[in-house]
Design an enzyme around this catalytic site. Sequence first.
Site, PDB file in Angstrom:
ATOM      1  N   GLY A  46       0.824  -1.203  -0.104  1.00  6.12           N
ATOM      2  CA  GLY A  46      -0.024   0.120   0.121  1.00  6.12           C
ATOM      3  C   GLY A  46       0.980   1.183  -0.018  1.00  6.12           C
ATOM      4  CD  GLN A  51       3.401   5.718   2.601  1.00  7.13           C
ATOM      5  OE1 GLN A  51       2.712   5.190   2.271  1.00  7.13           O
ATOM      6  NE2 GLN A  51       4.445   5.039   3.132  1.00  7.13           N
ATOM      7  CB  CYS A  92       5.455   2.157   7.176  1.00  7.12           C
ATOM      8  SG  CYS A  92       5.170   3.603   6.541  1.00  7.12           S
ATOM      9  CG  LEU A  93       6.861   0.872   1.112  1.00  6.23           C
ATOM     10  CD1 LEU A  93       6.270   1.236  -0.306  1.00  6.23           C
ATOM     11  CD2 LEU A  93       7.655  -0.019   1.152  1.00  6.23           C
ATOM     12  CG  HIS A 134      -0.504   1.186   7.150  1.00  8.21           C
ATOM     13  ND1 HIS A 134       0.531   0.874   8.058  1.00  8.21           N
ATOM     14  CD2 HIS A 134       0.388   2.103   6.409  1.00  8.21           C
ATOM     15  CE1 HIS A 134       1.634   1.177   7.891  1.00  8.21           C
ATOM     16  NE2 HIS A 134       1.511   2.157   6.646  1.00  8.21           N
ATOM     17  CD  GLU A 135      -1.149   2.706   2.776  1.00 12.95           C
ATOM     18  OE1 GLU A 135      -0.591   3.786   2.673  1.00 12.95           O
ATOM     19  OE2 GLU A 135      -0.302   1.596   2.700  1.00 12.95           O
ATOM     20  CG  HIS A 138       0.620   6.492   5.445  1.00  6.62           C
ATOM     21  ND1 HIS A 138       1.452   7.268   6.111  1.00  6.62           N
ATOM     22  CD2 HIS A 138       0.811   5.470   5.282  1.00  6.62           C
ATOM     23  CE1 HIS A 138       2.593   6.400   6.183  1.00  6.62           C
ATOM     24  NE2 HIS A 138       2.124   5.007   5.614  1.00  6.62           N
TER      25      HIS A 138
HETATM   26 ZN    ZN Z   1       2.883   3.277   5.655  1.00  2.00          ZN
END
Ligand code: ZN
Length: 166
Positions: A46, A51, A92-93, A134-135, A138
Amino acid sequence: MAIRKLRFMGDPVLREKAEPVADVTAEVRTLIADMFDTMYAEEGVGLAAPQVGIGLRVIVIDPREDDVAPLALINPQIVRFGDEVGRDEEGCLSIPGLKEIVQRPTTVLVEALNPDGEPVSIDADGLLARILQHEVDHIDGILFVDRVSALKRKLLLNKWQKVKPL
Ligand code: ZN
């Protein structure tokens, strides 16, 4: 299509509340295509627009499960959380190298626009429900390290000082 530069924890854009998309323009669709490219290049499941440094309420998701198609959602809103909660490990990226168990509701109902600007509703459970939460976090400036106990957060932030990309 292009891979965009990832932003890491500590970058202010990850802590801002992203703006709703007023019009699903070609520019927004290019952003979505680039977000998919970036997510796949980084082997994520995701990605949210902040991000890649864009303060818009846009997320892409692909849990890589046979029965779930990749999703691109604009202005997603969680309209209902299930009563049951589950615990699973998240990464998380934007926080590479860190993982922790996070407790979240196991089911959610999400309303959003698709890339054609049409309303969609997603009744999700399991991994998809977790990624959606999670997204959506963000685009509200929330990271998974905010969803753990104060003690675990302290340990994660200490580790981050050692492993964060320069
Ligand atoms: Zn993340």
